[in-house]
Design a protein around this motif. Structure first.
Motif, short mmCIF file in Angstrom:
data_model
loop_
_atom_site.label_atom_id
_atom_site.label_comp_id
_atom_site.label_asym_id
_atom_site.label_seq_id
_atom_site.Cartn_x
_atom_site.Cartn_y
_atom_site.Cartn_z
N LEU A 1 0.83 -1.21 0.00
CA LEU A 1 0.00 0.00 0.00
C LEU A 1 0.86 1.26 0.00
O LEU A 1 0.54 2.25 -0.67
CB LEU A 1 -0.91 -0.01 1.23
CG LEU A 1 -1.99 -1.11 1.26
CD1 LEU A 1 -2.72 -1.10 2.60
CD2 LEU A 1 -2.98 -0.91 0.11
N PHE A 2 1.97 1.20 0.72
CA PHE A 2 2.88 2.35 0.78
C PHE A 2 3.49 2.64 -0.59
O PHE A 2 3.53 3.79 -1.03
CB PHE A 2 3.98 2.07 1.81
CG PHE A 2 5.00 3.17 1.91
CD1 PHE A 2 4.72 4.34 2.59
CD2 PHE A 2 6.25 3.03 1.32
CE1 PHE A 2 5.66 5.37 2.68
CE2 PHE A 2 7.20 4.04 1.41
CZ PHE A 2 6.91 5.21 2.09
N VAL A 3 3.97 1.58 -1.26
CA VAL A 3 4.58 1.74 -2.59
C VAL A 3 3.57 2.29 -3.59
O VAL A 3 3.87 3.22 -4.36
CB VAL A 3 5.16 0.40 -3.09
CG1 VAL A 3 5.55 0.50 -4.57
CG2 VAL A 3 6.37 0.01 -2.26
N LEU A 4 2.36 1.74 -3.58
CA LEU A 4 1.33 2.20 -4.51
C LEU A 4 0.94 3.65 -4.25
O LEU A 4 0.77 4.44 -5.18
CB LEU A 4 0.10 1.29 -4.42
CG LEU A 4 0.27 -0.14 -4.93
CD1 LEU A 4 -0.99 -0.95 -4.65
CD2 LEU A 4 0.58 -0.16 -6.42
N THR A 5 0.81 3.99 -2.97
CA THR A 5 0.44 5.35 -2.61
C THR A 5 1.52 6.36 -3.02
O THR A 5 1.22 7.42 -3.59
CB THR A 5 0.18 5.47 -1.10
OG1 THR A 5 -0.86 4.57 -0.72
CG2 THR A 5 -0.23 6.89 -0.72
N VAL B 1 -3.19 7.18 -12.53
CA VAL B 1 -4.21 6.12 -12.56
C VAL B 1 -3.78 5.00 -13.50
O VAL B 1 -3.90 3.81 -13.16
CB VAL B 1 -5.57 6.70 -13.00
CG1 VAL B 1 -6.55 5.56 -13.30
CG2 VAL B 1 -6.14 7.60 -11.91
N LEU B 2 -3.27 5.37 -14.67
CA LEU B 2 -2.80 4.35 -15.62
C LEU B 2 -1.61 3.58 -15.06
O LEU B 2 -1.51 2.36 -15.24
CB LEU B 2 -2.41 5.03 -16.95
CG LEU B 2 -3.56 5.57 -17.80
CD1 LEU B 2 -3.01 6.28 -19.03
CD2 LEU B 2 -4.50 4.44 -18.21
N ALA B 3 -0.71 4.28 -14.38
CA ALA B 3 0.47 3.63 -13.81
C ALA B 3 0.09 2.62 -12.74
O ALA B 3 0.60 1.50 -12.71
CB ALA B 3 1.42 4.68 -13.23
N LEU C 1 1.08 9.36 -5.76
CA LEU C 1 1.27 10.77 -5.39
C LEU C 1 2.43 11.40 -6.15
O LEU C 1 2.35 12.57 -6.57
CB LEU C 1 1.50 10.88 -3.87
CG LEU C 1 0.30 10.52 -3.00
CD1 LEU C 1 0.67 10.58 -1.53
CD2 LEU C 1 -0.88 11.43 -3.29
N SER C 2 3.51 10.65 -6.34
CA SER C 2 4.67 11.19 -7.06
C SER C 2 4.31 11.52 -8.50
O SER C 2 4.67 12.60 -9.01
CB SER C 2 5.82 10.17 -7.04
OG SER C 2 6.26 9.94 -5.72
N LEU C 3 3.61 10.62 -9.15
CA LEU C 3 3.20 10.86 -10.54
C LEU C 3 2.16 11.97 -10.63
O LEU C 3 2.15 12.75 -11.60
CB LEU C 3 2.66 9.57 -11.16
CG LEU C 3 3.70 8.47 -11.40
CD1 LEU C 3 3.02 7.19 -11.86
CD2 LEU C 3 4.74 8.92 -12.42
N LEU C 4 1.30 12.05 -9.62
CA LEU C 4 0.27 13.09 -9.62
C LEU C 4 0.91 14.48 -9.51
O LEU C 4 0.52 15.42 -10.22
CB LEU C 4 -0.69 12.87 -8.45
CG LEU C 4 -1.87 13.84 -8.34
CD1 LEU C 4 -2.77 13.74 -9.57
CD2 LEU C 4 -2.66 13.55 -7.07
N SER D 1 3.28 15.09 -12.85
CA SER D 1 2.57 15.21 -14.13
C SER D 1 1.44 16.23 -14.09
O SER D 1 0.99 16.72 -15.12
CB SER D 1 1.99 13.85 -14.54
OG SER D 1 0.97 13.46 -13.64
N LYS D 2 0.98 16.53 -12.86
CA LYS D 2 -0.16 17.44 -12.68
C LYS D 2 -1.38 16.97 -13.48
O LYS D 2 -2.17 17.77 -13.98
CB LYS D 2 0.22 18.87 -13.08
CG LYS D 2 1.32 19.46 -12.23
CD LYS D 2 1.66 20.87 -12.64
CE LYS D 2 2.77 21.45 -11.78
NZ LYS D 2 3.13 22.83 -12.16
N SER D 3 -1.47 15.66 -13.59
CA SER D 3 -2.60 15.05 -14.30
C SER D 3 -3.02 13.80 -13.57
O SER D 3 -2.19 13.08 -13.00
CB SER D 3 -2.19 14.72 -15.74
OG SER D 3 -3.20 13.93 -16.36
#
Length: 221
Positions: free
Chosen positions: A43-47, A64-66, A51-54, A57-59
């Motif tokens: 859960l930590f890795v996924l979260t 979500v795709l990742a 958040l990092s990609l969000l 990328s500001k998208s």
């Protein structure tokens, strides 16, 4: 309710028995995936990934795709490793059922028949740890025939075999995702006596818990 009978394994049952085991074990893949997803580090890795990609990328689409891709990849890998375990079993004691379970003292294999088809299996063999103990193995009942008492009847067949052979107890292993099987064994009289995490890197990584159950013949008499 379908009528069923339990009989001794025959060589003609070989392919069906192996197929019942394979299909039964394959049913646990989704449950194993859910179990792994509940692990804190997963859960930590996924979260963190989300958040990092969000932020970068500001998208919302990219994170979500990742995450979707990571989940799909994880599901595929778990399914692959689970299939390796099934193949390992098929190449070990289920490679030569007659030799493994029908020729040695304290070993035996039964099948359950309903509607002229084999719908369940169970086996037993002497324990490597205690000469007075038997190990229940390869319990499986087809999905469409569960809830009819077949698994309980197969369990009692093993207990009866152990009692007639003068053994003191019957033991078995269950996995953390086999909740229905655990409840069934407990209803027959098996008691959990130890629980441990599989002592491998993979086992520790995903908290792969094995519960051991015992049925004491002498105390049940």
């Amino acid at each position: 309710m379908a009528n069923y009978k339990i009989r001794v394994y025959q060589d003609l049952d070989y392919e069906v028995v192996r197929e019942i085991f394979s299909s039964g074990m394959s049913e646990y893949v989704p449950s194993v995936c859910v179990h792994v997803l509940k692990q804190p580090w997963v859960l930590f890795v996924l979260t963190c990934t989300f958040l990092s990609l969000l932020v970068s990328s500001k998208s919302l689409i990219l994170p979500v795709l990742a995450i979707t891709l990571l989940l799909a990849l994880g599901r595929h890998l778990l399914g692959y490793f689970w299939s390796l375990y099934i193949e390992h079993c098929l190449k070990e004691d289920l490679q030569d059922i007659q030799k493994t379970y029908m020729e040695g003292k304290g070993s035996h294999f039964w099948v359950a028949e309903a509607e002229e088809n084999i719908v369940g299996t169970v086996a037993v063999k002497p324990s490597d740890d205690r000469g007075s103990e038997l190990v229940l193995k390869r319990m499986s009942v087809r999905k469409d025939f569960r809830g009819l008492g077949i698994a309980k009847a197969l369990s009692r067949q093993v207990i009866s075999f152990a009692r007639q052979g003068g053994y003191q107890s019957v033991v078995l292993n269950t996995l953390m995702v086999q909740h229905e099987a655990q409840r069934m064994y407990e209803s027959v009289g098996f008691k959990k006596y130890v629980e441990f995490v599989l002592p491998t890197i993979y086992g520790k990584l995903v908290n792969f818990i094995i519960s051991k159950y015992r049925y004491d013949i002498l105390s049940a008499n």
